[in-house]
Structure formats: structure tokens, C-alpha cells
Design a protein around this motif. Structure first.
Motif, mmCIF file in Angstrom:
data_model
loop_
_atom_site.group_PDB
_atom_site.id
_atom_site.type_symbol
_atom_site.label_atom_id
_atom_site.label_comp_id
_atom_site.label_asym_id
_atom_site.label_seq_id
_atom_site.Cartn_x
_atom_site.Cartn_y
_atom_site.Cartn_z
ATOM 1 N N GLY A 1 -42.217 30.323 57.323
ATOM 2 C CA GLY A 1 -42.611 29.745 58.602
ATOM 3 C C GLY A 1 -43.989 29.135 58.503
ATOM 4 N N GLY A 2 -44.282 28.223 59.406
ATOM 5 C CA GLY A 2 -45.606 27.600 59.469
ATOM 6 C C GLY A 2 -46.133 27.228 58.103
ATOM 7 N N ALA A 3 -47.212 27.889 57.705
ATOM 8 C CA ALA A 3 -47.842 27.617 56.425
ATOM 9 C C ALA A 3 -47.695 28.793 55.475
ATOM 10 N N LYS A 4 -46.817 29.748 55.797
ATOM 11 C CA LYS A 4 -46.667 30.947 54.984
ATOM 12 C C LYS A 4 -45.545 30.775 53.972
ATOM 13 N N VAL A 5 -45.880 31.038 52.699
ATOM 14 C CA VAL A 5 -44.926 30.903 51.607
ATOM 15 C C VAL A 5 -44.963 32.190 50.786
ATOM 16 N N ALA A 6 -43.795 32.659 50.360
ATOM 17 C CA ALA A 6 -43.718 33.848 49.510
ATOM 18 C C ALA A 6 -43.076 33.470 48.187
ATOM 19 N N ILE A 7 -43.567 34.114 47.121
ATOM 20 C CA ILE A 7 -43.017 33.913 45.784
ATOM 21 C C ILE A 7 -42.611 35.286 45.269
ATOM 22 N N GLU A 8 -41.385 35.400 44.791
ATOM 23 C CA GLU A 8 -40.873 36.672 44.286
ATOM 24 C C GLU A 8 -40.275 36.455 42.908
ATOM 25 N N SER A 9 -40.291 37.505 42.112
ATOM 26 C CA SER A 9 -39.683 37.463 40.781
ATOM 27 C C SER A 9 -38.500 38.422 40.735
ATOM 28 N N THR A 10 -37.423 37.984 40.099
ATOM 29 C CA THR A 10 -36.270 38.854 39.900
ATOM 30 C C THR A 10 -36.326 39.547 38.540
ATOM 31 N N ALA A 11 -37.384 39.348 37.778
ATOM 32 C CA ALA A 11 -37.516 39.966 36.459
ATOM 33 C C ALA A 11 -37.393 41.492 36.496
ATOM 34 N N PRO A 12 -37.917 42.190 37.514
ATOM 35 C CA PRO A 12 -37.800 43.649 37.522
ATOM 36 C C PRO A 12 -36.363 44.170 37.527
ATOM 37 N N LEU A 13 -35.407 43.340 37.909
ATOM 38 C CA LEU A 13 -34.014 43.791 37.929
ATOM 39 C C LEU A 13 -33.566 44.309 36.569
ATOM 40 N N GLU A 14 -34.032 43.673 35.513
ATOM 41 C CA GLU A 14 -33.593 44.020 34.164
ATOM 42 C C GLU A 14 -34.061 45.406 33.734
ATOM 43 N N THR A 15 -35.186 45.864 34.266
ATOM 44 C CA THR A 15 -35.690 47.193 33.892
ATOM 45 C C THR A 15 -35.498 48.221 35.000
ATOM 46 N N GLN A 16 -35.678 47.800 36.246
ATOM 47 C CA GLN A 16 -35.594 48.748 37.357
ATOM 48 C C GLN A 16 -34.165 49.182 37.666
ATOM 49 N N THR A 17 -33.183 48.302 37.511
ATOM 50 C CA THR A 17 -31.798 48.681 37.803
ATOM 51 C C THR A 17 -31.319 49.780 36.862
ATOM 52 N N PRO A 18 -31.522 49.655 35.531
ATOM 53 C CA PRO A 18 -31.120 50.771 34.666
ATOM 54 C C PRO A 18 -31.878 52.062 34.992
ATOM 55 N N ALA A 19 -33.151 51.943 35.347
ATOM 56 C CA ALA A 19 -33.936 53.127 35.707
ATOM 57 C C ALA A 19 -33.372 53.771 36.971
ATOM 58 N N CYS A 20 -32.990 52.950 37.929
ATOM 59 C CA CYS A 20 -32.386 53.469 39.162
ATOM 60 C C CYS A 20 -31.061 54.151 38.853
#
Length: 159
Positions: free
Chosen positions: A67-86
């Protein structure tokens, strides 16, 4: 192999931090903030270009106008390590992945094709209670178990 995953994770974080620094520099140099969507389109194009050049961190980058001037940047890289850990029973990893999934699902509902692709393909944990894990992550942020400036706590603030 575990050392490689950690090294790649650190490299990904550095690459994303570098991309974010470039974004901030662009905004400061321009003297005014461009409309959020034009800004998002530019960052997405740069990430796609870097990905095509072989930069794996850029391949994992998802950008969303909030919205407005707000921008978010996210990485999906943690999926490769966090999913097996979960899947192995580590609750902190499950909480972080649940928040990432919730954030990307929200972005998908806003028409973000990259977020939809990530939500639909994963890899996501085999069995989980996402709402309960998100609530636990909120408590972890409030109690200081997760640092306030972590991706998880920042994502929860925007959700």
C-alpha cells in the motif's frame, strides 16, 4: 553438507541484504519515493535478471507492495532448511515457516504470482497447525525468544 547449507544461507542473506541496500540507495538517490507498484516492478525485474544470471538469492526473492509507499521483500530460501527442521520436530522452525506461509498466502490473495507459486509448491512441512504456530511465533516475538528485527517478527507486524 550441513556446512554448505549454512554457507548458502549466509550468502543468501548477504545477497538479499545487498539487494535491499540497493533498493534503499535508489530511493534516497531519487529524492522522492516512487509509487509502490512501480518500485515493486523495478525490484522484481532486477531480481529476475539477477536470478537468470545465476544469483540464487535473487531467485528466492519475492516483492510485495503493501500500500501507499510501503514495500516488503521476502526470501523463500529458509524453506530448504526450516521445513526439514520442522518435520524433525523443531518448533522454532515450524513457527518461522508458518509465519512465512501466512505472509506469502496473504500476498498471493493480493495477486502476487510469485507468492502464489511459493505457496503452491513449497516445500512446506508435512503436518502442521499453522494458526497455532503463528500464535506461538507471536508469543516468541513478545517474549524476546525471536529478536524483534527478525524476519518472523517483522512479518507478524505486517500481517
Amino acid at each position: 553438507m550441513p556446512g554448505k547449507a549454512t554457507d548458502c544461507g549466509a550468502a543468501s542473506v548477504r545477497a538479499i541484504a545487498g539487494l535491499l541496500a540497493l533498493v534503499i540507495l535508489f530511493v534516497v538517490a531519487s529524492g522522492c519515493t516512487p509509487p509502490a507498484q512501480k518500485f515493486v516492478d523495478k525490484i522484481r525485474a532486477e531480481a529476475t535478471e539477477k536470478c537468470n544470471e545465476g544469483n540464487q538469492a535473487a531467485c528466492h526473492t519475492i516483492v510485495q507492495a503493501l500500500g501507499g509507499a510501503k514495500v516488503a521483500i521476502e526470501s523463500t530460501a529458509p524453506l530448504e532448511t526450516q521445513t526439514p527442521a520442522c518435520n524433525a520436530g523443531k518448533q522454532d522452525a515450524c513457527q518461522q515457516i508458518a509465519v512465512l506461509h501466512g505472509e506469502l498466502s496473504s500476498w498471493c490473495s493480493m495477486g502476487n504470482g510469485q507468492a502464489c507459486s511459493a505457496v503452491n509448491t513449497g516445500p512446506w512441512p508435512a503436518k502442521w497447525d499453522e494458526p497455532a504456530l503463528i500464535d506461538a511465533a507471536k508469543l516468541a516475538c513478545l517474549s524476546g525468544r525471536f529478536k524483534p528485527d527478525s524476519n518472523t517478527c517483522q512479518a507478524l507486524e505486517m500481517m
